[in-house]
Design an enzyme around this catalytic site. Structure first.
Site, PDB file in Angstrom:
ATOM      1  N   LYS A  31      32.569  64.157  50.132  1.00  0.00           N
ATOM      2  CA  LYS A  31      33.924  63.762  50.539  1.00  0.00           C
ATOM      3  C   LYS A  31      33.854  62.905  51.798  1.00  0.00           C
ATOM      4  CE  LYS A  31      36.728  67.467  48.640  1.00  0.00           C
ATOM      5  NZ  LYS A  31      37.776  68.408  48.987  1.00  0.00           N
ATOM      6  N   GLY A  71      35.238  53.346  40.636  1.00  0.00           N
ATOM      7  CA  GLY A  71      36.581  53.363  40.038  1.00  0.00           C
ATOM      8  C   GLY A  71      37.675  53.289  41.067  1.00  0.00           C
ATOM      9  N   THR A  73      40.371  51.980  43.447  1.00  0.00           N
ATOM     10  CA  THR A  73      41.182  50.756  43.422  1.00  0.00           C
ATOM     11  C   THR A  73      41.713  50.462  44.834  1.00  0.00           C
ATOM     12  OG1 THR A  73      43.067  52.133  42.783  1.00  0.00           O
ATOM     13  CG2 THR A  73      41.877  51.030  41.009  1.00  0.00           C
ATOM     14  N   ASN A  98      39.969  50.539  35.432  1.00  0.00           N
ATOM     15  CA  ASN A  98      40.368  51.635  34.545  1.00  0.00           C
ATOM     16  C   ASN A  98      39.232  51.844  33.542  1.00  0.00           C
ATOM     17  OD1 ASN A  98      41.618  53.204  32.446  1.00  0.00           O
ATOM     18  ND2 ASN A  98      43.577  52.638  33.355  1.00  0.00           N
ATOM     19  N   HIS A 131      52.878  55.473  37.957  1.00  0.00           N
ATOM     20  CA  HIS A 131      51.852  56.427  38.399  1.00  0.00           C
ATOM     21  C   HIS A 131      52.475  57.552  39.214  1.00  0.00           C
ATOM     22  CE1 HIS A 131      48.936  53.254  37.363  1.00  0.00           C
ATOM     23  NE2 HIS A 131      48.057  54.249  37.259  1.00  0.00           N
ATOM     24  N   LYS A 135      49.643  58.293  44.604  1.00  0.00           N
ATOM     25  CA  LYS A 135      48.817  57.075  44.557  1.00  0.00           C
ATOM     26  C   LYS A 135      48.988  56.239  45.819  1.00  0.00           C
ATOM     27  CE  LYS A 135      47.388  53.375  41.462  1.00  0.00           C
ATOM     28  NZ  LYS A 135      45.981  53.602  41.810  1.00  0.00           N
ATOM     29  N   GLY A 141      45.279  49.084  40.185  1.00  0.00           N
ATOM     30  CA  GLY A 141      44.154  48.195  39.862  1.00  0.00           C
ATOM     31  C   GLY A 141      44.243  47.725  38.419  1.00  0.00           C
ATOM     32  N   THR A 142      44.677  48.613  37.533  1.00  0.00           N
ATOM     33  CA  THR A 142      44.799  48.251  36.108  1.00  0.00           C
ATOM     34  C   THR A 142      45.828  47.138  35.926  1.00  0.00           C
ATOM     35  OG1 THR A 142      44.336  50.555  35.609  1.00  0.00           O
ATOM     36  CG2 THR A 142      45.200  49.216  33.807  1.00  0.00           C
TER      37      THR A 142
HETATM   38  N1  LIG Z   1      39.147  53.294  37.618  1.00  0.00           N
HETATM   39  C1  LIG Z   1      39.749  54.337  37.037  1.00  0.00           C
HETATM   40  O1  LIG Z   1      39.637  54.556  35.807  1.00  0.00           O
HETATM   41  C2  LIG Z   1      40.552  55.250  37.883  1.00  0.00           C
HETATM   42  C3  LIG Z   1      40.644  54.999  39.211  1.00  0.00           C
HETATM   43  N2  LIG Z   1      41.265  55.867  40.040  1.00  0.00           N
HETATM   44  C4  LIG Z   1      41.165  55.563  41.458  1.00  0.00           C
HETATM   45  O2  LIG Z   1      40.160  56.405  42.006  1.00  0.00           O
HETATM   46  C5  LIG Z   1      40.447  56.732  43.357  1.00  0.00           C
HETATM   47  C6  LIG Z   1      40.422  58.249  43.535  1.00  0.00           C
HETATM   48  O3  LIG Z   1      41.421  58.845  42.759  1.00  0.00           O
HETATM   49  P1  LIG Z   1      41.677  60.429  42.808  1.00  0.00           P
HETATM   50  O4  LIG Z   1      40.436  61.176  42.502  1.00  0.00           O
HETATM   51  O5  LIG Z   1      42.879  60.641  41.984  1.00  0.00           O
HETATM   52  O6  LIG Z   1      42.041  60.616  44.354  1.00  0.00           O
HETATM   53  P2  LIG Z   1      41.964  61.929  45.262  1.00  0.00           P
HETATM   54  O7  LIG Z   1      42.798  61.636  46.447  1.00  0.00           O
HETATM   55  O8  LIG Z   1      42.290  63.116  44.435  1.00  0.00           O
HETATM   56  O9  LIG Z   1      40.423  62.019  45.681  1.00  0.00           O
HETATM   57  C7  LIG Z   1      39.822  61.197  46.659  1.00  0.00           C
HETATM   58  C8  LIG Z   1      38.608  61.909  47.198  1.00  0.00           C
HETATM   59  O10 LIG Z   1      37.908  61.065  48.106  1.00  0.00           O
HETATM   60  C9  LIG Z   1      37.554  61.852  49.241  1.00  0.00           C
HETATM   61  N3  LIG Z   1      37.276  61.013  50.397  1.00  0.00           N
HETATM   62  C10 LIG Z   1      38.047  60.748  51.481  1.00  0.00           C
HETATM   63  N4  LIG Z   1      37.374  59.948  52.348  1.00  0.00           N
HETATM   64  C11 LIG Z   1      36.156  59.722  51.801  1.00  0.00           C
HETATM   65  C12 LIG Z   1      35.013  58.996  52.207  1.00  0.00           C
HETATM   66  N5  LIG Z   1      34.960  58.303  53.366  1.00  0.00           N
HETATM   67  N6  LIG Z   1      33.947  58.981  51.382  1.00  0.00           N
HETATM   68  C13 LIG Z   1      33.950  59.669  50.222  1.00  0.00           C
HETATM   69  N7  LIG Z   1      34.999  60.382  49.785  1.00  0.00           N
HETATM   70  C14 LIG Z   1      36.093  60.408  50.561  1.00  0.00           C
HETATM   71  C15 LIG Z   1      38.730  62.781  49.419  1.00  0.00           C
HETATM   72  O11 LIG Z   1      38.387  63.850  50.272  1.00  0.00           O
HETATM   73  P3  LIG Z   1      39.557  64.636  51.075  1.00  0.00           P
HETATM   74  O12 LIG Z   1      40.335  65.357  50.027  1.00  0.00           O
HETATM   75  O13 LIG Z   1      38.789  65.522  51.992  1.00  0.00           O
HETATM   76  O14 LIG Z   1      40.361  63.573  51.774  1.00  0.00           O
HETATM   77  C16 LIG Z   1      38.926  63.204  47.968  1.00  0.00           C
HETATM   78  O15 LIG Z   1      37.992  64.170  47.601  1.00  0.00           O
HETATM   79  C17 LIG Z   1      41.783  56.047  43.656  1.00  0.00           C
HETATM   80  O16 LIG Z   1      41.526  54.803  44.257  1.00  0.00           O
HETATM   81  C18 LIG Z   1      42.402  55.827  42.273  1.00  0.00           C
HETATM   82  O17 LIG Z   1      43.275  54.735  42.235  1.00  0.00           O
HETATM   83  C19 LIG Z   1      41.848  57.004  39.583  1.00  0.00           C
HETATM   84  C20 LIG Z   1      41.816  57.290  38.249  1.00  0.00           C
HETATM   85  C21 LIG Z   1      41.176  56.427  37.284  1.00  0.00           C
HETATM   86  O1  LIG Z   2      45.353  56.284  40.983  1.00  0.00           O
HETATM   87  C1  LIG Z   2      45.309  56.612  39.788  1.00  0.00           C
HETATM   88  O2  LIG Z   2      45.603  57.750  39.401  1.00  0.00           O
HETATM   89  C2  LIG Z   2      44.865  55.614  38.802  1.00  0.00           C
HETATM   90  N1  LIG Z   2      44.363  54.499  39.265  1.00  0.00           N
HETATM   91  C3  LIG Z   2      43.830  53.431  38.509  1.00  0.00           C
HETATM   92  C4  LIG Z   2      44.580  52.161  38.785  1.00  0.00           C
HETATM   93  O3  LIG Z   2      44.949  51.907  39.954  1.00  0.00           O
HETATM   94  O4  LIG Z   2      44.809  51.378  37.862  1.00  0.00           O
HETATM   95  C5  LIG Z   2      43.634  53.765  37.061  1.00  0.00           C
HETATM   96  C6  LIG Z   2      44.614  54.732  36.470  1.00  0.00           C
HETATM   97  O5  LIG Z   2      45.758  54.061  36.070  1.00  0.00           O
HETATM   98  C7  LIG Z   2      44.909  55.914  37.363  1.00  0.00           C
END
Ligand SMILES: NC(=O)C1=CN([C@@H]2O[C@H](COP(=O)(O)OP(=O)(O)OC[C@H]3O[C@@H](n4cnc5c(N)ncnc54)[C@H](OP(=O)(O)O)[C@@H]3O)[C@@H](O)[C@H]2O)C=CC1
Ligand SMILES: O=C(O)C1=N[C@H](C(=O)O)C[C@H](O)C1
Length: 232
Positions: A31, A71, A73, A98, A131, A135, A141-142
């Site tokens: 994290k 992943g 965004t 995505n 979303h 977010k 990003g999608t």
């Molecule tokens: N490309 C795709 O298909 C998808 C992309 N996304 C994207 O993925 C990203 C994460 O989404 P999601 O899991 O829902 O978000 P969350 O907020 O649930 O998770 C983010 C995580 O990152 C941690 N974090 C914070 N700072 C750092 C750091 N410096 N280094 C490493 N980890 C850190 C957080 O820790 P803490 O809780 O301690 O702050 C938390 O565990 C977003 O940008 C979202 O838009 C999401 C879904 C699909």
């Molecule tokens: O933040 C999310 O949850 C998601 N982020 C991605 C995006 O920004 O397009 C992919 C997905 O839609 C979920």
């Protein structure tokens, strides 16, 4: 395969479960920004953190010659710099706005439709993404990828948040409850409307696609996209 998860929130936890189901070993659940030590000799990193953290996280992994699937965004202004580092380090990098297989098919369909629409000038295009309220970035990003696919293949020259105007393609970014991710493309004329829409029911499809990309990238060098993974 040894996988390090950088970012361990909603996505990181699902990727962990899917990775183990596919017989991979998860060697780090971080994290914070990784170090050589905390990456635990991983074969590949899957990075889902936040827009502020992504650049530094990816840079550290690539400098340690570990391929990265990203992943996260909302950090795309620095993507070219990351791609330069990946090539310079003879490492490998793949960004996907995505990772769901359905959305990657949707991208291809969207580009085809945009091209077809050049034959009929009556239609105006509008994008919409919905979303969850947690977010951090907008538009998604999608939605940006969809807009780029249209811009490359149509009269539109740029995208903007809000309503489409002239050659600027509009994106409505709506935040609602716990919606996992819904994207729609509308082509509207005076007399009718064409809509293509992708609705994610949960986050499992995003996570599975990221693990498939991680399995694919190990042993490769360069900058890739899901188009390479899926042969699209
Ligand atoms: N490309 C795709 O298909 C998808 C992309 N996304 C994207 O993925 C990203 C994460 O989404 P999601 O899991 O829902 O978000 P969350 O907020 O649930 O998770 C983010 C995580 O990152 C941690 N974090 C914070 N700072 C750092 C750091 N410096 N280094 C490493 N980890 C850190 C957080 O820790 P803490 O809780 O301690 O702050 C938390 O565990 C977003 O940008 C979202 O838009 C999401 C879904 C699909
Ligand atoms: O933040 C999310 O949850 C998601 N982020 C991605 C995006 O920004 O397009 C992919 C997905 O839609 C979920």
């Amino acid at each position: 395969m040894k996988i390090a998860l950088v970012g361990y929130g909603k996505m990181g936890k699902i990727i962990d479960e899917i990775s183990q189901n596919r017989r991979h070993e998860v060697v780090a659940r971080l994290k914070e920004t990784p170090t050589k030590e905390s990456l635990n000799d991983a074969d590949v990193v899957i990075e889902f953190s936040n827009p502020e953290a992504a650049f530094e996280n990816i840079k550290v992994c690539l400098e340690n010659k570990i391929p990265v699937i990203c992943g996260t965004t909302g950090w795309l202004d620095k993507k070219t710099e990351i791609e330069r580092i990946a090539v310079e380090q003879n490492s490998a990098f793949l960004y996907g706005s995505n990772f769901s297989l359905g959305v990657n098919l949707f991208f291809a369909l969207n580009e085809k439709l945009a091209k077809l629409m050049n034959n009929v000038d009556e239609y105006q295009c509008q994008l919409e993404e919905i979303h969850h309220i947690h977010k951090k970035d907008a538009p998604s990003g999608t939605a940006i990828s969809i807009a780029e696919g249209i811009i490359e293949n149509s009269k539109y020259e740029a995208w903007k948040l809000g309503e489409t105007k002239d050659k600027e393609l509009g994106i409505f970014a709506i935040r609602e409850d716990e919606v996992p991710g819904t994207h729609s493309v509308f082509y509207r004329s005076e007399v009718d409307e064409i809509e293509i829409k992708h609705t994610a029911f949960n986050r499992n499809g995003f996570a599975l696609g990221a693990v498939i990309a991680a399995e694919w990238i190990v042993g490769k060098q360069g900058v890739f996209s899901m188009k390479d993974v899926l042969g699209l």
